[in-house]
Design a protein around this motif. Structure first.
Motif, short mmCIF file in Angstrom:
data_model
loop_
_atom_site.label_atom_id
_atom_site.label_comp_id
_atom_site.label_asym_id
_atom_site.label_seq_id
_atom_site.Cartn_x
_atom_site.Cartn_y
_atom_site.Cartn_z
N ASN A 59 16.28 6.83 -6.51
CA ASN A 59 15.62 7.78 -7.41
C ASN A 59 16.53 8.95 -7.74
OD1 ASN A 59 13.50 6.09 -7.06
ND2 ASN A 59 12.06 7.62 -6.37
N ASN A 198 13.41 10.97 -15.32
CA ASN A 198 12.66 12.18 -15.01
C ASN A 198 12.70 13.16 -16.18
OD1 ASN A 198 11.40 14.34 -13.80
ND2 ASN A 198 12.59 14.24 -11.91
N SER A 203 15.19 18.70 -11.73
CA SER A 203 14.93 17.99 -10.48
C SER A 203 16.15 17.20 -10.03
CB SER A 203 13.74 17.05 -10.66
OG SER A 203 13.56 16.23 -9.53
N ASP A 205 15.73 14.38 -8.54
CA ASP A 205 15.33 12.99 -8.77
C ASP A 205 15.57 12.63 -10.23
OD1 ASP A 205 14.51 12.50 -6.16
OD2 ASP A 205 12.48 13.22 -6.53
N VAL A 208 11.65 8.72 -11.68
CA VAL A 208 10.38 8.97 -10.99
C VAL A 208 9.35 7.93 -11.38
CG1 VAL A 208 10.73 11.47 -10.75
CG2 VAL A 208 9.62 10.57 -12.81
#
Length: 286
Positions: A59, A198, A203, A205, A208
């Motif tokens: 991720n 994402n 972020s 990540d 997601v």
């Protein structure tokens, strides 16, 4: 044959074509995987992949998100020691090689775009299919993890849904060594979850899931063991999984996905995107 195939595919969400590839063709694909391992880059250009954990390191991994137009190497979780050295030989610790084998490797390109594949896609009603990704999957004894129950359309989404997987076992698959299990008819229940780029650019990540993992009762699944060289056609919405390899021998497979281009929108949120100025390879025109 193809009338029965399409009927089963539309009813169950998957269909098996036995004897699709010869033993010689299977061995050529397996040998090519060994050649790819010999060409493998250094440890700085590899990563671990855990298909049993939806919140895995992939991720966050730019290596993963950049692999859609490359030949990249993904190892089982725990394959490396604290110094980054492999604990066992790479052919015993790899999870998969992907995701552009169909484009960049001559052997896998030959079989992805062979006339048998094109005919199967045509019989399923595809008018202008393209290939967004491909993978060589290792499921080694004692090292492989469970592949959680999922739908391929979670990862490769189009409107309307058009994703179909071609899953080609290169070893006989059994319940003991990790054959596929399917929830028959589950493709009629829509897409349960999405895996997307994402939208939060701040972020860590990069990818997601849009919702928590659904719960699937395993008693609803049917094991589908098949002989090497078969081909399993997998509807993008059918729920399926595989267990760890509990046998003493490997269970290798080559798999790729196609999606329809005509009157179909490929999601801009999907993790796999064609690079700027390029498009996914057309199945019929290659």
């Amino acid at each position: 044959m193809f009338d029965d195939l399409r009927r089963k595919f539309e009813t169950d969400g998957y269909a098996v074509i036995e004897g699709f590839f010869s033993n010689e063709e299977v061995e050529e694909m397996k040998n090519e995987a060994l050649n790819l391992i010999k060409q493998m880059p250094n440890a700085a250009e590899r990563t671990e992949f855990d298909a049993s954990n939806s919140d895995g390191e992939q991720n966050k991994s730019k290596y993963f998100i950049d692999s859609s137009d490359k030949i990249s190497y993904f190892f089982e979780s725990g394959a490396f020691d604290p110094n980054g050295e492999l604990l066992v030989a790479p052919e015993l610790s790899l999870n998969k090689i992907g995701h552009a084998l169909h484009e960049l490797n001559s052997v896998f390109r030959k079989y992805t775009f062979c006339e048998r594949i094109k005919e199967a896609a045509f019989q399923l009603g595809f008018e202008d299919p393209v290939v967004p990704q491909s993978m060589y999957i290792f499921k080694n004894p004692g090292k492989s993890s469970e592949v959680m129950a999922h739908q391929d359309a979670t990862y490769i989404h189009t409107e309307p849904t058009s994703c179909v997987g071609f899953w080609i076992p290169l070893d006989d698959t059994t319940i003991e060594n990790g054959c596929l299990w399917f929830s028959r008819g589950s493709h009629k229940s829509g897409v349960h979850r999405r895996y997307i780029r994402n939208p939060d650019k701040t972020s860590e990540d990069l990818l997601v899931f849009t919702s928590p993992a659904p719960y699937y009762q395993k008693s609803n699944f049917t094991a589908v063991p098949v002989k090497k060289g078969s081909c399993i056609l997998i509807h993008g919405q059918v729920v399926h999984f595989s267990e760890p390899n509990k046998s003493k021998t490997p269970r290798n497979a080559y798999t790729f996905h196609i999606v329809e281009q005509k009157n179909t929108k490929y999601s801009e949120d999907n993790w796999a995107q064609p690079k700027e100025g390029k498009s996914f390879m057309s199945l019929y025109r290659n």
